[in-house]
Design a protein around this motif. Structure first.
Motif, PDB file in Angstrom:
ATOM      1  N   PRO A  72     -17.943  11.156 -15.591  1.00  0.00           N
ATOM      2  CA  PRO A  72     -17.628  11.670 -14.254  1.00  0.00           C
ATOM      3  C   PRO A  72     -18.809  11.674 -13.285  1.00  0.00           C
ATOM      4  O   PRO A  72     -18.652  12.070 -12.133  1.00  0.00           O
ATOM      5  N   THR A  73     -19.997  11.230 -13.738  1.00  0.00           N
ATOM      6  CA  THR A  73     -21.188  11.362 -12.897  1.00  0.00           C
ATOM      7  C   THR A  73     -21.457  10.094 -12.084  1.00  0.00           C
ATOM      8  O   THR A  73     -20.861   9.041 -12.315  1.00  0.00           O
ATOM      9  N   SER A  74     -22.407  10.212 -11.152  1.00  0.00           N
ATOM     10  CA  SER A  74     -22.657   9.125 -10.203  1.00  0.00           C
ATOM     11  C   SER A  74     -23.228   7.878 -10.861  1.00  0.00           C
ATOM     12  O   SER A  74     -23.134   6.777 -10.295  1.00  0.00           O
ATOM     13  N   ASP A  76     -22.195   6.658 -13.694  1.00  0.00           N
ATOM     14  CA  ASP A  76     -21.153   6.026 -14.505  1.00  0.00           C
ATOM     15  C   ASP A  76     -20.419   5.016 -13.618  1.00  0.00           C
ATOM     16  O   ASP A  76     -19.558   5.378 -12.815  1.00  0.00           O
ATOM     17  N   ALA A 112     -13.184  19.981 -13.267  1.00  0.00           N
ATOM     18  CA  ALA A 112     -14.015  19.802 -12.075  1.00  0.00           C
ATOM     19  C   ALA A 112     -13.491  18.635 -11.242  1.00  0.00           C
ATOM     20  O   ALA A 112     -12.964  17.658 -11.795  1.00  0.00           O
ATOM     21  N   PRO A 113     -13.623  18.705  -9.921  1.00  0.00           N
ATOM     22  CA  PRO A 113     -13.159  17.590  -9.072  1.00  0.00           C
ATOM     23  C   PRO A 113     -13.781  16.250  -9.451  1.00  0.00           C
ATOM     24  O   PRO A 113     -13.151  15.201  -9.294  1.00  0.00           O
ATOM     25  N   SER A 114     -15.022  16.279  -9.959  1.00  0.00           N
ATOM     26  CA  SER A 114     -15.696  15.023 -10.316  1.00  0.00           C
ATOM     27  C   SER A 114     -14.988  14.276 -11.438  1.00  0.00           C
ATOM     28  O   SER A 114     -15.132  13.055 -11.573  1.00  0.00           O
ATOM     29  N   ASN A 115     -14.212  14.998 -12.258  1.00  0.00           N
ATOM     30  CA  ASN A 115     -13.517  14.345 -13.364  1.00  0.00           C
ATOM     31  C   ASN A 115     -12.398  13.410 -12.906  1.00  0.00           C
ATOM     32  O   ASN A 115     -11.953  12.550 -13.670  1.00  0.00           O
ATOM     33  N   ARG A 116     -11.922  13.586 -11.660  1.00  0.00           N
ATOM     34  CA  ARG A 116     -10.873  12.699 -11.154  1.00  0.00           C
ATOM     35  C   ARG A 116     -11.313  11.226 -11.229  1.00  0.00           C
ATOM     36  O   ARG A 116     -10.483  10.329 -11.417  1.00  0.00           O
ATOM     37  N   LYS A 117     -12.601  11.038 -11.097  1.00  0.00           N
ATOM     38  CA  LYS A 117     -13.150   9.688 -11.153  1.00  0.00           C
ATOM     39  C   LYS A 117     -12.780   8.970 -12.450  1.00  0.00           C
ATOM     40  O   LYS A 117     -12.640   7.737 -12.481  1.00  0.00           O
ATOM     41  N   GLN A 118     -12.623   9.731 -13.545  1.00  0.00           N
ATOM     42  CA  GLN A 118     -12.330   9.124 -14.844  1.00  0.00           C
ATOM     43  C   GLN A 118     -10.901   8.602 -14.940  1.00  0.00           C
ATOM     44  O   GLN A 118     -10.557   7.954 -15.932  1.00  0.00           O
ATOM     45  N   GLU A 120      -9.725   6.708 -12.422  1.00  0.00           N
ATOM     46  CA  GLU A 120      -9.705   5.571 -11.511  1.00  0.00           C
ATOM     47  C   GLU A 120     -10.067   4.298 -12.274  1.00  0.00           C
ATOM     48  O   GLU A 120     -11.131   4.216 -12.901  1.00  0.00           O
TER      49      GLU A 120
END
Length: 399
Positions: A72-74, A76, A112-118, A120
């Motif tokens: 989920p981090t920048s 990745d 966490a909102p950042s997990n939405r990235k996973q 995509e």
């Protein structure tokens, strides 16, 4: 033959800050499935570098396993790199997002909102399920190459490869029969000595005699196509003959597991007392489920060989054990081993060159020596003979 490759991603992997155990595992697993890797690459967490290598390998590989960069981090960037290489956008996979939210909810946590990235993945990608984590995998076709993108967490990666990716590969490609690999492991012989004594072997086409040196052992591997199995098995007795008494086990089970099984079969318990090896013998045997009664690590001290023999015999008597094995401290480049048995006590004094190897290697050599003494006794062999390059300077047996 399929061109199968792996691409590991991440600055920590590239710079050696973490060991790439996933690559070693995949290479071994795929080899045993008839899918030997033809290339392994590692790339940093840099979008341009990722895109460039995906496009490059898409022209050469039939299958590419991409590992890491789905968090989920920048940093990745694997999903974005795949989409960029394909010239398409990332899209939110709603079903996976719902599954992720359920994953967190069932554990009493808020996603966490950042997990939405996973959730995509590239627009044309096929989702690859991750049954044990939050990062889904996906597959895309880029030029000639079928690419599978996987998370870096080893427990997630292995499950996905075995249960999701391998079945997809089998459905799409006709895989050859897995190659034959006959293995044995030696202790006390050098790689050059073994190779010289095996140089006379005439091998069938495509069959290779390989050597893997990992101090203090040498593994011999006869590897070749399945159609040469009969010829390879006919050669194998000669390989074993050359290995001689330095052969400590065949296959991949490992010496500690072999000894654990033999001890259980004979209903023998074992007591251990270690100085120089610091509990390493006990650790290896306990991991294999050996019947250890007592294991102790005591301060290093110099003692005569007969004293070591008496200590081992007393240890066996005090704990009512079937066997007692002791390793003393290293003093003046010498240390003692003793194995107390129902018939009496075997003891060896060994000399080591303290300047040749690191402390870790010397401890591993001594632990293997102790295990080999136990193996030889269990096999009815003389524990004091033929230890190759290990210099046994004194031995005795006390009834």
């Amino acid at each position: 033959m399929l061109n199968v490759e792996m691409l590991s991603t991440g600055d920590e992997v590239l710079h050696g800050q973490i060991v790439d155990t996933n690559a070693a595992w995949l290479a071994d697993f795929f080899f045993n499935q008839g899918l030997p890797l033809t290339r392994r690459n590692t790339v940093s967490d840099n979008l341009d570098d990722l895109v460039a290598i995906l496009r490059e390998r898409s022209q050469q590989a039939d299958i590419l396993i991409v590992n890491g960069g789905l968090g989920p981090t920048s940093d990745d960037l694997s999903a974005l790199a795949a989409a960029t290489a394909k010239g398409e956008a990332l899209v939110l996979h709603e079903e996976w997002l719902t599954q992720m939210e359920r994953f967190f909810s069932e554990r009493g946590r808020v996603m966490a909102p950042s997990n939405r990235k996973q959730a995509e993945i590239p627009a044309s990608a096929e989702l690859v399920d991750n049954p044990v984590g939050t990062a889904c995998g996906f597959a895309v076709q880029l030029n000639r190459c079928l690419m599978f993108f996987t998370p870096g967490v080893p427990s997630e990666f292995k499950v996905m490869v075995e249960h999701e990716i391998l079945p997809r590969i089998r459905a799409r490609f006709t895989l050859p029969e897995p190659p034959v690999c006959l293995r044995l492991t030696t202790f006390g012989r050098s790689e050059s000595d073994l190779a010289q004594n095996l140089s006379h072997l005439t091998l069938p086409e495509g069959v290779v005699m390989g050597y893997r040196s990992s101090m203090p052992i040498i593994e011999l591997k006869l590897t070749g196509p399945a159609e040469h199995r009969e010829a390879m098995e006919a050669l194998w007795p000669e390989v074993k003959r050359v290995a001689g008494e330095s052969l400590i086990f065949e296959g991949t089970v490992g010496l500690p597991a072999l000894l654990a099984g033999r001890l259980r079969e004979r209903q023998l318990s074992l007591t251990l007392s270690e100085q120089f090896t610091g509990g390493l013998v006990a650790l290896q045997l306990s991991r294999a489920g050996a019947p250890l009664l007592v294991s102790e690590v005591i301060p290093s001290q110099d003692e005569a060989l007969v004293q070591t023999a008496r200590w081992a015999a007393g240890l066996r008597d005090r704990h009512l054990a079937g066997l007692a094995l002791t390793v003393t401290g290293l003093e003046d480049e010498h240390l003692n081993f003793a194995l107390a048995t129902p018939e009496g006590t075997h003891a060896l004094r060994v000399k080591f060159n303290t300047n040749r190897h690191s402390l870790t290697v010397r401890q591993e050599v001594c632990a293997m020596m102790a295990l080999n003494i136990l193996r030889r006794w269990l096999n009815g062999q003389d524990v004091a003979s033929d230890h190759g390059w290990i210099n046994v300077v004194e031995s005795l047996f006390v009834e």
